[in-house]
Design a protein around this motif. Structure first.
Motif, mmCIF file in Angstrom:
data_model
loop_
_atom_site.group_PDB
_atom_site.id
_atom_site.type_symbol
_atom_site.label_atom_id
_atom_site.label_comp_id
_atom_site.label_asym_id
_atom_site.label_seq_id
_atom_site.Cartn_x
_atom_site.Cartn_y
_atom_site.Cartn_z
ATOM 1 N N UNK A 1 -58.548 -22.853 23.450
ATOM 2 C CA UNK A 1 -58.127 -23.979 24.280
ATOM 3 C C UNK A 1 -58.999 -23.997 25.521
ATOM 4 N N UNK A 2 -59.106 -25.161 26.137
ATOM 5 C CA UNK A 2 -59.971 -25.317 27.299
ATOM 6 C C UNK A 2 -59.173 -25.125 28.593
ATOM 7 N N UNK A 3 -59.783 -24.525 29.622
ATOM 8 C CA UNK A 3 -59.100 -24.438 30.925
ATOM 9 C C UNK A 3 -58.738 -25.810 31.485
ATOM 10 N N UNK A 4 -59.434 -26.870 31.008
ATOM 11 C CA UNK A 4 -59.156 -28.227 31.486
ATOM 12 C C UNK A 4 -57.963 -28.872 30.777
ATOM 13 N N UNK A 5 -57.497 -28.273 29.683
ATOM 14 C CA UNK A 5 -56.342 -28.827 28.984
ATOM 15 C C UNK A 5 -55.119 -28.820 29.900
ATOM 16 N N UNK A 6 -54.353 -29.909 29.832
ATOM 17 C CA UNK A 6 -53.159 -30.011 30.660
ATOM 18 C C UNK A 6 -51.978 -29.327 29.987
ATOM 19 N N UNK A 7 -51.123 -28.736 30.816
ATOM 20 C CA UNK A 7 -49.966 -28.008 30.284
ATOM 21 C C UNK A 7 -48.766 -28.207 31.193
ATOM 22 N N UNK A 8 -47.602 -27.960 30.601
ATOM 23 C CA UNK A 8 -46.347 -28.100 31.350
ATOM 24 C C UNK A 8 -45.322 -27.121 30.797
ATOM 25 N N UNK A 9 -44.476 -26.585 31.667
ATOM 26 C CA UNK A 9 -43.344 -25.775 31.225
ATOM 27 C C UNK A 9 -42.130 -26.133 32.068
ATOM 28 N N UNK A 10 -40.968 -25.775 31.585
ATOM 29 C CA UNK A 10 -39.712 -26.134 32.231
ATOM 30 C C UNK A 10 -39.685 -25.626 33.666
ATOM 31 N N UNK A 11 -39.440 -26.543 34.612
ATOM 32 C CA UNK A 11 -39.410 -26.194 36.023
ATOM 33 C C UNK A 11 -40.645 -26.647 36.780
ATOM 34 N N UNK A 12 -41.701 -27.019 36.026
ATOM 35 C CA UNK A 12 -42.926 -27.494 36.648
ATOM 36 C C UNK A 12 -42.788 -28.979 36.957
ATOM 37 N N UNK A 13 -43.187 -29.388 38.153
ATOM 38 C CA UNK A 13 -42.994 -30.775 38.573
ATOM 39 C C UNK A 13 -43.877 -31.747 37.794
ATOM 40 N N UNK A 14 -45.116 -31.347 37.470
ATOM 41 C CA UNK A 14 -46.040 -32.250 36.787
ATOM 42 C C UNK A 14 -46.983 -31.432 35.916
ATOM 43 N N UNK A 15 -47.701 -32.122 35.029
ATOM 44 C CA UNK A 15 -48.673 -31.463 34.175
ATOM 45 C C UNK A 15 -49.822 -30.914 35.015
ATOM 46 N N UNK A 16 -50.274 -29.705 34.679
ATOM 47 C CA UNK A 16 -51.341 -29.053 35.419
ATOM 48 C C UNK A 16 -52.381 -28.514 34.439
ATOM 49 N N UNK A 17 -53.657 -28.406 34.848
ATOM 50 C CA UNK A 17 -54.662 -27.764 33.982
ATOM 51 C C UNK A 17 -54.304 -26.307 33.741
ATOM 52 N N UNK A 18 -54.675 -25.812 32.591
ATOM 53 C CA UNK A 18 -54.412 -24.407 32.285
ATOM 54 C C UNK A 18 -55.109 -23.475 33.266
ATOM 55 N N UNK A 19 -56.257 -23.917 33.778
ATOM 56 C CA UNK A 19 -56.983 -23.086 34.741
ATOM 57 C C UNK A 19 -56.180 -22.865 36.019
ATOM 58 N N UNK A 20 -55.283 -23.809 36.338
ATOM 59 C CA UNK A 20 -54.429 -23.667 37.524
ATOM 60 C C UNK A 20 -53.224 -22.793 37.207
ATOM 61 N N UNK A 21 -52.659 -22.974 36.015
ATOM 62 C CA UNK A 21 -51.463 -22.213 35.652
ATOM 63 C C UNK A 21 -51.772 -20.763 35.314
ATOM 64 N N UNK A 22 -52.955 -20.540 34.713
ATOM 65 C CA UNK A 22 -53.332 -19.183 34.306
ATOM 66 C C UNK A 22 -54.741 -18.868 34.812
ATOM 67 N N UNK A 23 -54.906 -18.724 36.130
ATOM 68 C CA UNK A 23 -56.266 -18.546 36.694
ATOM 69 C C UNK A 23 -56.924 -17.230 36.284
ATOM 70 N N UNK A 24 -56.139 -16.236 35.862
ATOM 71 C CA UNK A 24 -56.706 -14.939 35.512
ATOM 72 C C UNK A 24 -57.350 -14.939 34.121
#
Length: 250
Positions: A29-52
């Motif tokens: 998957x690409x770091x640019x792919x958008x993702x969301x999980x319960x409790x998150x206000x809006x969709x975010x890139x994977x690079x933001x959610x999992x920077x490590x």
């Protein structure tokens, strides 16, 4: 934590967090792919959610790629074995018995069976009795075979990539790249089922080939260029068309 991935206007998942991290590190998957999980206000890139978690570095043009990159470039498929596929076939057979019995009853199969029993009890010639039964049920047999053929071709080319029997045992059908097969390829793969009408043992031989081929392919898999793998399609990363970068219109 369960994570959804948005791609091409569709929501895929949910996937486990550790799966997402593994796919990021392997480049599935690409770091640019958008993702969301319960409790998150809006969709975010994977690079933001999992920077490590980042993809392995690209190989240098001046030398061989690092060992880690060599590993990620090598496709690893978990091929389903003979008994797993046999178990899936049994489940599908039980499911298909329902429409087959309906067709048989509708097209006079029950009356033909009663007539056969009557001939057996009266001591009539068995060869002639069985020939009469086969002729009387020929239409029902052909209809049942067509239903079976369409059942396999539709489900194996669907988004599930598997019949209900394969889904129950967490299997999926793919092409040699591990991707979903087209309806045409599924139709070619299951042409062996139509051959059962003429050559009764051919399907058996096709499946026995699973026990000795390197990638556990039956002859019908070799013919159509397909694999049967462990793991459902829903447990795999969503496919990303070439050139796409995390577009999702939620």
């Amino acid at each position: 934590m369960e994570v959804w991935i948005g791609r091409n206007g569709e929501r895929h998942g949910p996937y486990q967090e550790e799966q997402i991290r593994d796919w990021l590190r392997s480049g599935q998957v690409s770091p640019d792919d958008l993702a969301w999980y319960d409790g998150l206000a809006d969709w975010q890139p994977l690079s933001v959610l999992f920077p490590q978690d980042k993809p392995a570095p690209a190989p240098s043009p001046y030398g061989p790629p690092p060992l880690q990159q060599q590993r990620t470039n090598t496709a690893h498929f978990d091929y389903a074995g003979f008994w797993q596929r046999f178990g899936a076939w049994v489940i599908d057979l039980i499911i298909l018995m329902i429409p087959s019995m309906i067709v048989m009853y509708t097209l006079g199969g029950l009356e033909a069976y009663k007539h056969l029993l009557g001939q057996m009890q009266s001591g009539a010639d068995m060869t002639a009795a069985l020939r009469d039964y086969a002729q009387a049920t020929e239409g029902a047999s052909v209809a049942s075979l067509v239903i079976t053929y369409l059942y396999y071709a539709f489900f194996e080319s669907s988004k599930w990539q598997a019949t209900p029997g394969k889904l129950a045992l967490r299997l999926r059908v793919t092409d040699v790249q591990g991707q979903r097969i087209t309806l045409g390829r599924a139709a070619a793969r299951n042409i062996v089922r139509l051959s059962a009408l003429i050559f009764g043992l051919i399907p058996v031989i096709c499946y026995l080939a699973i026990t000795w081929t390197q990638r556990k392919q039956g002859l019908h898999d070799l013919w159509a260029g397909t694999y049967v793998l462990n793991g459902t399609a829903q447990e795999q990363p969503p496919q990303r068309p070439s050139g796409e970068h995390g577009q999702f219109n939620a």
